[in-house]
Design a protein around this motif. Sequence first.
Motif, PDB file in Angstrom:
ATOM      1  N   GLY A  89       0.808  -1.205   0.000  1.00  0.00           N
ATOM      2  CA  GLY A  89       0.000   0.000   0.000  1.00  0.00           C
ATOM      3  C   GLY A  89       0.842   1.254   0.000  1.00  0.00           C
ATOM      4  N   ARG A  90       0.179   2.399   0.088  1.00  0.00           N
ATOM      5  CA  ARG A  90       0.862   3.678   0.113  1.00  0.00           C
ATOM      6  C   ARG A  90       1.630   3.832   1.419  1.00  0.00           C
ATOM      7  N   VAL A  91       2.878   4.255   1.309  1.00  0.00           N
ATOM      8  CA  VAL A  91       3.712   4.444   2.495  1.00  0.00           C
ATOM      9  C   VAL A  91       3.509   5.881   2.978  1.00  0.00           C
ATOM     10  N   SER A  92       2.479   6.059   3.799  1.00  0.00           N
ATOM     11  CA  SER A  92       2.129   7.392   4.275  1.00  0.00           C
ATOM     12  C   SER A  92       1.577   7.289   5.683  1.00  0.00           C
ATOM     13  N   VAL A  93       1.529   8.407   6.366  1.00  0.00           N
ATOM     14  CA  VAL A  93       1.239   8.404   7.794  1.00  0.00           C
ATOM     15  C   VAL A  93      -0.122   7.812   8.107  1.00  0.00           C
ATOM     16  N   GLU A  94      -1.142   8.090   7.258  1.00  0.00           N
ATOM     17  CA  GLU A  94      -2.477   7.596   7.583  1.00  0.00           C
ATOM     18  C   GLU A  94      -2.610   6.095   7.386  1.00  0.00           C
ATOM     19  N   LYS A  95      -1.668   5.472   6.687  1.00  0.00           N
ATOM     20  CA  LYS A  95      -1.697   4.021   6.503  1.00  0.00           C
ATOM     21  C   LYS A  95      -1.072   3.273   7.677  1.00  0.00           C
ATOM     22  N   ASN A  96      -0.451   4.024   8.613  1.00  0.00           N
ATOM     23  CA  ASN A  96       0.051   3.429   9.855  1.00  0.00           C
ATOM     24  C   ASN A  96       1.118   2.358   9.606  1.00  0.00           C
ATOM     25  N   VAL A  97       1.912   2.542   8.554  1.00  0.00           N
ATOM     26  CA  VAL A  97       2.925   1.540   8.190  1.00  0.00           C
ATOM     27  C   VAL A  97       3.940   1.351   9.304  1.00  0.00           C
ATOM     28  N   GLU A  98       4.211   2.409  10.055  1.00  0.00           N
ATOM     29  CA  GLU A  98       5.213   2.302  11.115  1.00  0.00           C
ATOM     30  C   GLU A  98       4.801   1.300  12.192  1.00  0.00           C
ATOM     31  N   ALA A  99       3.495   1.133  12.409  1.00  0.00           N
ATOM     32  CA  ALA A  99       3.046   0.130  13.380  1.00  0.00           C
ATOM     33  C   ALA A  99       3.478  -1.267  12.944  1.00  0.00           C
ATOM     34  N   PHE A 100       3.454  -1.508  11.651  1.00  0.00           N
ATOM     35  CA  PHE A 100       3.940  -2.778  11.099  1.00  0.00           C
ATOM     36  C   PHE A 100       5.444  -2.914  11.315  1.00  0.00           C
ATOM     37  N   LEU A 101       6.174  -1.844  11.035  1.00  0.00           N
ATOM     38  CA  LEU A 101       7.634  -1.899  11.121  1.00  0.00           C
ATOM     39  C   LEU A 101       8.123  -2.008  12.565  1.00  0.00           C
ATOM     40  N   ARG A 102       7.319  -1.549  13.522  1.00  0.00           N
ATOM     41  CA  ARG A 102       7.711  -1.609  14.942  1.00  0.00           C
ATOM     42  C   ARG A 102       7.491  -2.990  15.547  1.00  0.00           C
ATOM     43  N   LEU A 103       6.796  -3.872  14.869  1.00  0.00           N
ATOM     44  CA  LEU A 103       6.457  -5.176  15.441  1.00  0.00           C
ATOM     45  C   LEU A 103       7.710  -5.952  15.851  1.00  0.00           C
ATOM     46  N   ASP A 104       7.670  -6.486  17.061  1.00  0.00           N
ATOM     47  CA  ASP A 104       8.761  -7.330  17.557  1.00  0.00           C
ATOM     48  C   ASP A 104       8.371  -8.784  17.324  1.00  0.00           C
ATOM     49  N   VAL A 105       8.572  -9.226  16.103  1.00  0.00           N
ATOM     50  CA  VAL A 105       8.212 -10.580  15.702  1.00  0.00           C
ATOM     51  C   VAL A 105       9.349 -11.161  14.852  1.00  0.00           C
ATOM     52  N   PRO A 106       9.461 -12.493  14.821  1.00  0.00           N
ATOM     53  CA  PRO A 106      10.495 -13.108  13.988  1.00  0.00           C
ATOM     54  C   PRO A 106      10.204 -12.895  12.508  1.00  0.00           C
ATOM     55  N   GLY A 107      11.259 -13.011  11.691  1.00  0.00           N
ATOM     56  CA  GLY A 107      11.085 -12.962  10.247  1.00  0.00           C
ATOM     57  C   GLY A 107      11.512 -11.643   9.638  1.00  0.00           C
ATOM     58  N   THR A 108      11.096 -11.443   8.406  1.00  0.00           N
ATOM     59  CA  THR A 108      11.457 -10.236   7.643  1.00  0.00           C
ATOM     60  C   THR A 108      10.204  -9.461   7.291  1.00  0.00           C
ATOM     61  N   LYS A 109      10.267  -8.161   7.511  1.00  0.00           N
ATOM     62  CA  LYS A 109       9.151  -7.280   7.148  1.00  0.00           C
ATOM     63  C   LYS A 109       9.438  -6.674   5.776  1.00  0.00           C
ATOM     64  N   ILE A 110       8.478  -6.796   4.876  1.00  0.00           N
ATOM     65  CA  ILE A 110       8.627  -6.295   3.502  1.00  0.00           C
ATOM     66  C   ILE A 110       7.517  -5.298   3.220  1.00  0.00           C
ATOM     67  N   VAL A 111       7.869  -4.121   2.740  1.00  0.00           N
ATOM     68  CA  VAL A 111       6.896  -3.085   2.389  1.00  0.00           C
ATOM     69  C   VAL A 111       6.867  -2.953   0.870  1.00  0.00           C
ATOM     70  N   VAL A 112       5.705  -3.194   0.272  1.00  0.00           N
ATOM     71  CA  VAL A 112       5.514  -3.070  -1.163  1.00  0.00           C
ATOM     72  C   VAL A 112       4.674  -1.819  -1.408  1.00  0.00           C
ATOM     73  N   GLY A 113       5.270  -0.815  -2.003  1.00  0.00           N
ATOM     74  CA  GLY A 113       4.546   0.427  -2.243  1.00  0.00           C
ATOM     75  C   GLY A 113       5.474   1.614  -2.127  1.00  0.00           C
ATOM     76  N   ASP A 114       4.925   2.766  -2.425  1.00  0.00           N
ATOM     77  CA  ASP A 114       5.695   4.008  -2.373  1.00  0.00           C
ATOM     78  C   ASP A 114       4.840   5.076  -1.720  1.00  0.00           C
ATOM     79  N   GLY A 115       5.445   6.198  -1.400  1.00  0.00           N
ATOM     80  CA  GLY A 115       4.689   7.268  -0.779  1.00  0.00           C
ATOM     81  C   GLY A 115       5.586   8.218  -0.022  1.00  0.00           C
TER      82      GLY A 115
END
Length: 341
Positions: A188-214
């Motif tokens: 999705g769009r990488v912008s403040v209203e999409k709350n992408v940072e909440a995804f990036l802050r997750l303390d979980v195993p694995g790799t986080k991948i962001v598909v999109g621009d903004g």
Amino acid sequence: MTRLLIVTDAWHPQVNGVVRCLDKVGQELRAIGYEVDYLTPERFWTMPMPTYPEIRLSLASLGEIGEIIEGYAPQHIHIATEGPLGLLARHYCTSHHWAFTTSYHTRFPEYVAARLPVPCEWSYAYLRWFHDAAAHTLAPTRSVVEDLKDKEFQHVVEWTRGVDSDRFTPGPKTVYQDLPGPHLVCVGRVSVEKNVEAFLRLDVPGTKIVVGDGPQRDELAAKYPEALFVGRKQGEELTAHYQSADVFVFPSKTDTFGNVMLEAMACGVPVAAYPVMGPIDVLADPKAGVMDNDLAVAVERALKLNRSDARAYALKFSWAACAELFRCHLVPVVGGQEKAA
């Protein structure tokens, strides 16, 4: 042949759920004999929207809009957005006593409040004024319908969405093989209203991948170097990124629907999301996705779901059904108000 004019400030080359939905509905209606035209920013000089340059605001006059509408001589008019083109088309219709429908796609007041010190109440007052002139206002889910009615919007009806299950389909994992799993993907769009940072802050195993621009992409990429930012993807490449995910994470709390969740599930990928408007309606089957106020818990539980169940649930949504519901809510420009009443 029935002539329909759709007025929208959001159009190609923008890549978002509004554009995708309006485009798909037009294709489906043409297939059953409608003549569908679009009044979009392509016709006019535009300027970038402040704080959101990817969105272009049309510099059109009421006279220009009136000439175009009269040239089309539509039997139905649908005003899809509340921007400059939508506002001018609304003025033309109301001044000529023409009936029209509108649609509510995004929680615009929350988007504005995330960027500017503008109270949501002010924005909702404008939206209420804008949409209340319509015979019907089409909202994407039952929760949104009820929310707008609570805010004293009139004539609100439900209009769900669809997914292209032939394009978005299960397949082999062809990307991310060299990255530690599980692979958690957000599209999705990488912008403040999409709350992408909440995804990036997750303390979980694995790799986080962001598909999109903004507008937030560079900032977040620098702040979270362990995450992978692959930019905007389309067509088969986008499908491959969905197929290669173990869980699709939808962190937004402002979307009214979230088409990307359907696309992910159509590819057999379970969804993790917050229990908020949008996911509450879209993730109605607990075998297809998990909602929790702790997004990390939702991710952990979604990893245990069966991919075939996610696919089976997504197949319940189609663009043909979406277009038929849209068609049923249309009103004739002459006499439509009486019919809607």
